[in-house]
Design a protein around this motif. Structure first.
Motif, PDB file in Angstrom:
ATOM      1  N   SER A 226      36.921  35.766   9.798  1.00 38.51           N
ATOM      2  CA  SER A 226      37.090  34.910   8.622  1.00 38.51           C
ATOM      3  C   SER A 226      38.044  35.559   7.621  1.00 38.51           C
ATOM      4  CB  SER A 226      35.726  34.670   7.949  1.00 38.51           C
ATOM      5  OG  SER A 226      35.887  34.110   6.681  1.00 38.51           O
ATOM      6  N   ASN A 227      39.135  34.853   7.311  1.00 41.30           N
ATOM      7  CA  ASN A 227      40.062  35.373   6.304  1.00 41.30           C
ATOM      8  C   ASN A 227      39.432  35.397   4.913  1.00 41.30           C
ATOM      9  OD1 ASN A 227      42.451  36.056   7.757  1.00 41.30           O
ATOM     10  ND2 ASN A 227      42.830  33.865   8.060  1.00 41.30           N
ATOM     11  N   ASP A 228      38.517  34.489   4.687  1.00 40.91           N
ATOM     12  CA  ASP A 228      37.765  34.483   3.423  1.00 40.91           C
ATOM     13  C   ASP A 228      37.045  35.819   3.248  1.00 40.91           C
ATOM     14  OD1 ASP A 228      35.927  34.136   1.363  1.00 40.91           O
ATOM     15  OD2 ASP A 228      35.673  32.014   1.774  1.00 40.91           O
ATOM     16  N   GLU A 229      36.322  36.236   4.306  1.00 41.45           N
ATOM     17  CA  GLU A 229      35.616  37.512   4.247  1.00 41.45           C
ATOM     18  C   GLU A 229      36.594  38.680   4.183  1.00 41.45           C
ATOM     19  OE1 GLU A 229      32.978  37.763   7.547  1.00 41.45           O
ATOM     20  OE2 GLU A 229      31.592  36.228   6.778  1.00 41.45           O
ATOM     21  N   ARG A 234      38.546  43.420   1.482  1.00 36.77           N
ATOM     22  CA  ARG A 234      39.683  44.224   1.044  1.00 36.77           C
ATOM     23  C   ARG A 234      39.673  44.413  -0.471  1.00 36.77           C
ATOM     24  NH1 ARG A 234      41.721  47.057   5.225  1.00 36.77           N
ATOM     25  NH2 ARG A 234      42.477  45.748   6.936  1.00 36.77           N
ATOM     26  N   PHE A 235      39.360  43.331  -1.176  1.00 32.88           N
ATOM     27  CA  PHE A 235      39.348  43.434  -2.642  1.00 32.88           C
ATOM     28  C   PHE A 235      38.263  44.408  -3.107  1.00 32.88           C
ATOM     29  CE2 PHE A 235      38.015  42.078  -6.897  1.00 32.88           C
ATOM     30  CZ  PHE A 235      39.236  42.146  -7.550  1.00 32.88           C
ATOM     31  N   THR A 264      43.270  33.111   2.208  1.00 32.28           N
ATOM     32  CA  THR A 264      42.011  33.484   1.573  1.00 32.28           C
ATOM     33  C   THR A 264      41.949  32.830   0.198  1.00 32.28           C
ATOM     34  OG1 THR A 264      40.590  35.417   1.156  1.00 32.28           O
ATOM     35  CG2 THR A 264      42.863  35.547   0.406  1.00 32.28           C
ATOM     36  N   PRO A 265      40.784  32.673  -0.404  1.00 32.31           N
ATOM     37  CA  PRO A 265      40.710  32.046  -1.733  1.00 32.31           C
ATOM     38  C   PRO A 265      41.681  32.698  -2.721  1.00 32.31           C
ATOM     39  CG  PRO A 265      38.513  32.293  -0.854  1.00 32.31           C
ATOM     40  CD  PRO A 265      39.437  32.961   0.126  1.00 32.31           C
ATOM     41  N   ARG A 266      42.338  31.860  -3.524  1.00 25.71           N
ATOM     42  CA  ARG A 266      43.416  32.348  -4.398  1.00 25.71           C
ATOM     43  C   ARG A 266      42.909  33.318  -5.461  1.00 25.71           C
ATOM     44  NH1 ARG A 266      48.456  30.898  -4.351  1.00 25.71           N
ATOM     45  NH2 ARG A 266      49.826  31.332  -6.145  1.00 25.71           N
ATOM     46  N   ILE A 267      41.628  33.204  -5.812  1.00 22.14           N
ATOM     47  CA  ILE A 267      41.078  34.091  -6.842  1.00 22.14           C
ATOM     48  C   ILE A 267      41.198  35.552  -6.426  1.00 22.14           C
ATOM     49  CG2 ILE A 267      38.757  33.782  -5.885  1.00 22.14           C
ATOM     50  CD1 ILE A 267      39.706  34.510  -9.561  1.00 22.14           C
TER      51      ILE A 267
END
Length: 853
Positions: A226-229, A234-235, A264-267
């Motif tokens: 999942s790119n979201d995860e 990473r953040f 991934t989410p822009r936030i």
């Protein structure tokens, strides 16, 4: 032949279907029918409900980017969930589907499960309970899989979910041990590896092993599908590197988040940019590059939902770069975005408050700190820190206001008549320009409202026509809320606030309300338009009486003195303190302010390193005021100190000892003397509170109540003032009762007392000494005596610790024969509760006039 054959086939199929529904037969068709029904019906619908509930949790969770993010987005609630209750209907539905699959499709034959989907059903059951925050039942479901289905292909998932649950139950050490064992024993890949290592990272985070958490997050980031995860992991890695002070490593990880871009989410991408900018090296970094990046982030339309954070970071960059004006503009821009991030708002307000504080704009700083507290959790540590800052500003704002107003008035008093006229003519020109601007603005607003109202009506008409005709209600004035609101506002502007009654147009019918009180307090509000634009109207308001002018001057001088002390003692703003004391000495102050101001100036000169000025101030104090305590301190610094016997602190301590010795009259007298002597000193509120306490002990409740109220009002912002306010609010109300309790209602704890009017203290001490000798000889009772001041004329010698009324009233019978002649004074018995009332309300005569006395 065809019809019978078809019927037989239907009957045979039905028979086979019924037979296959049995969960007690271990047949191929039975196993597969139940497995297929479980997977593609019950569990399918259950997982859909689970995903809906999980998504609602994610949508309802707000990440706090001011702190390290948690691995999993899920808001934990404190309230206890009772059996049968649920926080989310989707999880209830998912659990019901899992239970239905187990109850209707489980094939437990000879102790073995024949339906291969049952492990999936228990996994769904555990997940639904986990997300519903019923962690103990969830743990039971996962443990059941591990116990009952050790060969399941879902066994690793069950182990990971069990440890997720242990982490939620604060069993972090156990989770670390179990997850390490799982990673060592099993060759995990893909999402299973990502889930295991990310949860291990969370456990390490909870136990403060940041390095280990970073390592596991690296594995999870590479393994997850999942790119979201991946963006989140990473953040978090970058945040942890920052926490360790490794900015280069953090920036490398943030770059990986930025590279994901729209995957991934822009936030995460925006926050990564912001974190990189926070790590910027202002000494060696490329400022042009950072400026271009900030401009790009600001102008990108896709970033509009995140402008609150972007503006804040632009402001912080400019502030660190020395551009205070730009910083202020962007902090205010961030606030105007109506951000939902309360911490961000609080930081914006706090920084603006600090900037105004550093510029000595304390009133503005106080307003910003008020807004900061409004966006912080009540009584949290950050809230208390800001509140302490704000409280320290209270006196400054108060006295700066007095000084500003009184300075303005005195400046006008000293102007010539021609200068006054010129001043007010200039002021009136500004008022006219402002009035014209406000009138233009009002007309534009009224026109806009009228147009808005007509547009609304026309829209309603059009909508009704489209339905086949005009509805008359659509064009009726009172059916349009916009035009009604406009009409109400117009009425109030023209006629004012009026009660609905006959003859409402008469001027006497104007409703006063709150506005009326303002009108009475401010004569400018009641002035006519002709008066408002007449210089003589304002000139007539300038004080002319010498007594009134002198009062304004004294009030201004007192404010100057207090501001000097506050700037010097509280804020260490020595330049500001110096200017206030110097202005005070130029303003013909009262004698009591001159010497303390000069001494404070001497201390300020020393602190600023202005040795020449300090020497001049020192010599002036010693030469002109040789007998003062300040001269003593300056003349003999090796012998004198601020704690000598004539210092305010020493005098207060000596007076407090007298208070303990019940010398209340002298305490009151001396307090008044010292209050006048040290007027303006920080110790004055202490003397005032001590004086109030002594008044209460000597004169009773009513006098004490007035004295405490005076301290609370006059010194409201000091520690003693706050203490007085607390006494007034919480203690005085409990002391109002002056009615005596009946003796039959009190069974224990009595006293007896001897009453003396205007006694000689030596004789009184002799009586007490004799009484103590007599009390020592009384058997079975351990009695003590004391001398209690009742009022200015009356003193009571009190015997304590008598067990009940009978013993108290028969006190003379306890005394041995040889001691009877030693005590000839009459005595009175009283319950301890009534004695307290007597001392509080000074109503001893009322008690002695009761029937039993």
């Amino acid at each position: 032949m065809k019809r019978p054959s078809k019927a037989i086939l239907i009957i045979l199929s039905f028979t086979l279907l019924v037979a296959s529904c049995s969960r007690k037969k271990d047949k191929f068709i039975n196993r597969n029918v139940h497995a297929v029904t479980t997977e593609f019906n019950t569990l399918y619908n259950g997982y859909i409900a689970l995903e809906e509930g999980r998504q609602s949790l994610i949508d309802g969770y707000t990440d706090d980017y001011w702190d390290v993010l948690p691995i999993e987005r899920m808001q934990i609630f404190d309230e206890v969930v009772l059996p049968g209750q649920s926080k989310n209907e989707s999880f209830t539905k998912a659990e019901e589907k899992a239970v239905k699959a187990i109850q209707k499709h489980s094939m437990n034959i000879d102790g073995k499960e024949k339906n291969p989907q049952m492990d999936e059903a228990y996994l769904l059951l555990g997940k639904s309970r986990y997300f519903d925050q019923r962690f103990i039942p969830a743990l039971e479901a996962f443990n059941y899989i591990l116990y009952k289905y050790p060969a399941s292909d879902k066994i690793n998932q069950a182990k990971v979910w069990r440890e997720k649950t242990n982490i939620r139950l604060d069993n972090d050490d156990l989770a670390i041990v179990n997850l390490k064992r799982l990673l060592f024993q099993e060759d995990l890949e893909g999402q299973d590896l990502a889930d295991a290592t990310s949860m291990l990272a969370q456990a390490f985070l909870n136990t403060k092993y940041i390095d280990s958490a970073i390592t596991q997050l690296e594995i999870a980031s590479n393994a997850t599908k999942s790119n979201d995860e991946r963006g989140r992991y990473r953040f978090i890695q970058g945040q942890l590197y920052n926490k360790l002070g490794k900015k280069d490593s953090a920036n490398m990880v943030f770059d990986k988040v930025i590279e994901l871009n729209r995957k991934t989410p822009r936030i995460y991408m925006i926050s990564a940019h912001i974190e990189k900018i926070k790590n910027f090296d202002y000494e060696n970094g490329n400022k042009l590059e950072i400026t271009e990046l900030l401009t790009e982030l600001e102008e990108n339309r896709e970033n509009r939902p995140f402008l609150d954070k972007i503006y804040h970071q632009i402001a912080s960059y400019n502030l660190n770069n020395g551009s205070d004006t730009l910083a202020t503009i962007y902090y205010n821009k961030s606030l105007r975005t109506n951000s939902r991030d309360k911490k961000l708002k609080a930081r914006n307000y706090e920084i603006l408050g600090n900037m105004n504080f550093d510029k000595s704009l304390y009133k503005d700083a106080g307003a910003y700190y008020d807004s900061t507290m409004a966006n912080l959790v009540l009584n949290s540590k950050p809230y208390r820190v800001i509140k302490r800052k704000r409280d320290n500003l209270e006196d400054v704002i108060h006295y700066e206001g007095i000084a500003k107003v009184n300075d303005s008035v005195l400046r006008l008093v000293n102007l010539s008549e021609a200068d006054r006229v010129s001043y007010f003519e200039s002021l009136i020109e500004k008022l006219k320009i402002k009035a014209e601007e406000e009138e233009e603005k009002r007309k534009r607003e009224e026109a806009a409202k009228r147009n808005s109202g007509l547009a609304t009506v026309n829209n309603q008409i059009g909508s009704k026509k489209s339905q086949g005709g005009v509805n008359q209600e659509a064009i009726f004035y009172f059916y349009n809320p916009t035009t009604v609101a406009f009409g109400k506002n117009e009425f109030v502007k023209v006629w004012g606030d009026r009660v609905l009654e006959d003859d409402w147009r008469w001027s006497s019918k104007v409703n006063s309300g709150v506005i009326g009180s303002d009108v009475n307090d401010n004569p400018l509000v009641t002035a006519s338009e002709e008066e408002l634009y007449d210089p003589q109207f304002y000139i007539s308001k300038i004080p002319t009486e010498a007594k009134e002018i002198d009062s304004i001057s004294k009030e201004r001088n007192y404010a100057y003195y207090q501001l000097g002390l506050i700037y010097k003692e509280k804020f260490r703003e020595y330049e500001l303190a110096k200017s206030k004391f110097q202005d005070l000495l130029k303003s013909n102050p009262e004698e009591r302010f001159i010497l303390p101001s000069k001494y404070n100036l001497y201390k300020i000169y020393e602190a600023l390193g202005e040795s020449d000025e300090a020497t001049i101030a020192k010599n002036e104090i010693i030469d002109k005021y040789p007998n003062s305590r300040y001269a003593t301190i300056l003349s003999n610094p090796e012998q004198a100190s601020d704690r000598d016997e004539n210092s305010p602190e020493s005098l207060y301590e000596a007076l407090y000892v007298k208070h303990e010795n019940q010398e209340y009259a002298e305490v009151i007298s001396k307090c008044e003397e010292y209050i006048n002597l040290f007027d303006g000193d920080a110790i004055v509120p202490k003397f005032e509170l001590l004086k109030a306490t002594a008044i209460g002990r000597l004169h009773g409740y009513e006098a004490y109540s007035k004295a405490i109220n005076y301290v609370g009002v006059t010194y409201a912002n000091t520690e003693e003032g706050i203490q007085a306010q607390n006494i007034e609010a919480n203690i005085l109300s409990k002391l109002t009762n002056k009615d005596f309790i009946l003796d039959e209602d009190i069974t224990t704890d009595y006293k007896i007392f001897y009453k003396f009017e205007n006694p000689d203290m030596e004789e009184l001490q002799g009586f007490k000494k004799t009484l103590d000798e007599v009390l020592e000889n009384i058997k079975y009772y351990d009695l003590k005596s004391s001398i209690d001041v009742y009022n200015s004329n009356t003193v009571l010698v009190v015997v304590h610790d008598l067990k009940n009324a009978e013993v108290a009233k028969a006190f003379d019978q306890l005394i041995e024969e040889e001691d009877e002649q030693k005590i000839k004074e009459p005595y009175f018995a009283i319950a301890s509760a009534n004695y307290q009332i007597v001392q509080i309300h000074k109503n001893l005569d009322a008690y002695l006039n009761k029937d039993n006395h």
